[in-house]
Design a protein around this motif. Structure first.
Motif, PDB file in Angstrom:
ATOM      1  N   GLU A  15      44.430  35.486  41.599  1.00 21.65           N
ATOM      2  CA  GLU A  15      44.178  36.902  41.438  1.00 21.65           C
ATOM      3  C   GLU A  15      45.438  37.644  41.021  1.00 21.65           C
ATOM      4  N   LEU A  16      45.232  38.582  40.181  1.00 19.59           N
ATOM      5  CA  LEU A  16      46.340  39.426  39.758  1.00 19.59           C
ATOM      6  C   LEU A  16      45.823  40.847  39.866  1.00 19.59           C
ATOM      7  N   ARG A  17      46.433  41.618  40.705  1.00 19.67           N
ATOM      8  CA  ARG A  17      45.908  42.961  40.947  1.00 19.67           C
ATOM      9  C   ARG A  17      46.193  43.884  39.773  1.00 19.67           C
ATOM     10  N   LEU A  18      45.190  44.639  39.376  1.00 23.27           N
ATOM     11  CA  LEU A  18      45.372  45.606  38.293  1.00 23.27           C
ATOM     12  C   LEU A  18      45.299  47.042  38.800  1.00 23.27           C
ATOM     13  N   GLY A  19      44.742  47.205  39.995  1.00 23.41           N
ATOM     14  CA  GLY A  19      44.637  48.551  40.554  1.00 23.41           C
ATOM     15  C   GLY A  19      43.858  49.478  39.638  1.00 23.41           C
ATOM     16  N   GLN A  20      44.304  50.686  39.545  1.00 27.71           N
ATOM     17  CA  GLN A  20      43.581  51.700  38.761  1.00 27.71           C
ATOM     18  C   GLN A  20      43.550  51.377  37.271  1.00 27.71           C
TER      19      GLN A  20
END
Lengths: 159, 159
Positions: A15-20
């Motif tokens: 997983e790689l967080r992208l947020g908004q």
DNA sequence: AGAATTTCGTTTACAAGGAAACAATTTTCT
DNA sequence: AGAAAATTGTTTCCTTGTAAACGAAATTCT
């Protein structure tokens, strides 16, 4: 002998967080376009068909005598770039440029016989592909997506 | 003396037919993206903020220690280009590149203090703008469009 | 009519981004 | 272990697209 194992569970590539960012229209448009174009080249690249170039020929086909600035504006191609495209089409014998009597600043574009043949030859596969782009969505969703994009961009099939 | 007036009614710049092109996802994505980016530069260009570059910093901010290839893949930036971006960020003192023990091929990215400050300074306006992009749609339509784009691109806010 | 402005396409000079070949490292397969 | 293959980032070269200044023609404003 007991062992303590430290499990970091990076899930590696997981997983790689992208947020908004993942909710930003600009980003989604960019990714969507690259997605579509990559597939396009995988499938139609062999026939030397490039989406941008075909679009220009297609619009001239539908609007014979159109001025090149009008095509540029509609397709969101910069005029400086349109000059290069049109000149290159002219060299290839696909497009004819004529200076109209009324206003000799502008230039009217028309497909040559050979240009018409090219468009007629490739329109089918081009738009068939455009159709297949939506495979990852249900037909309803695809229709909805297109309608929303048309509203957002102010573009409608009619004109 | 009577005069015959030939009224061609080109409606001048009026209508330009696009036909099926206006229903093609690739084309709509392209126009949508340009629309958004033009507005972006009009409004935020002055602060030296570029959407692509900010996105990279943002993802590193959310995922400290991420390898640059992973960022490239997720953001659909080619690795060759990512090299240039990251090097330039490093020169600007925004990003730190470290070669991890485990695998010395990869490179881990982290924001420097100055990089963190930059992201924190600009995240608000960036995403506020992203929000405003949807003004031309109703809130429902905007939410729907984003959801469909996320489904199409396989991207979700979570990860 | 005549000067200032606008429009349209073009040119030049540059920036953004991509393709392909490459070196260093790691993994896989005997 | 050791050779073959894959991965990761980099470099070089090239294509695509943009910005800005320009010339020619048309329009606007006195």
């Amino acid at each position: 002998m007991s062992r303590v194992q430290l499990v970091v569970d990076r899930s590696d590539e997981a997983e790689l967080r992208l947020g908004q960012l993942a909710g930003s229209l600009g980003f989604l448009f960019r990714v969507g376009q690259l997605e579509v174009f990559d597939n396009f080249f995988d499938q139609l690249g062999k026939s030397g068909l490039k989406p941008g170039e075909f679009s220009v020929l297609w619009v001239v086909h539908l609007n014979p005598g159109v001025r090149q600035g009008a095509v540029a504006e509609k397709l969101r191609i910069k005029r400086a770039h349109m000059t290069k495209l049109v000149r290159s089409f002219e060299e290839d014998g696909l497009i004819e440029r004529t200076i109209p009597e009324g206003d000799r600043r502008g230039i009217e574009l028309r497909l040559t016989r050979s240009g018409s043949a090219f468009v007629e030859d490739h329109a089918q596969e081009f738009f068939d592909y455009a159709q297949s782009e939506t495979d990852r969505l249900s037909p309803d969703e695809a229709a909805q997506l297109i309608a929303l994009l048309q509203k957002f961009t102010g573009l409608t099939p009619g004109s």
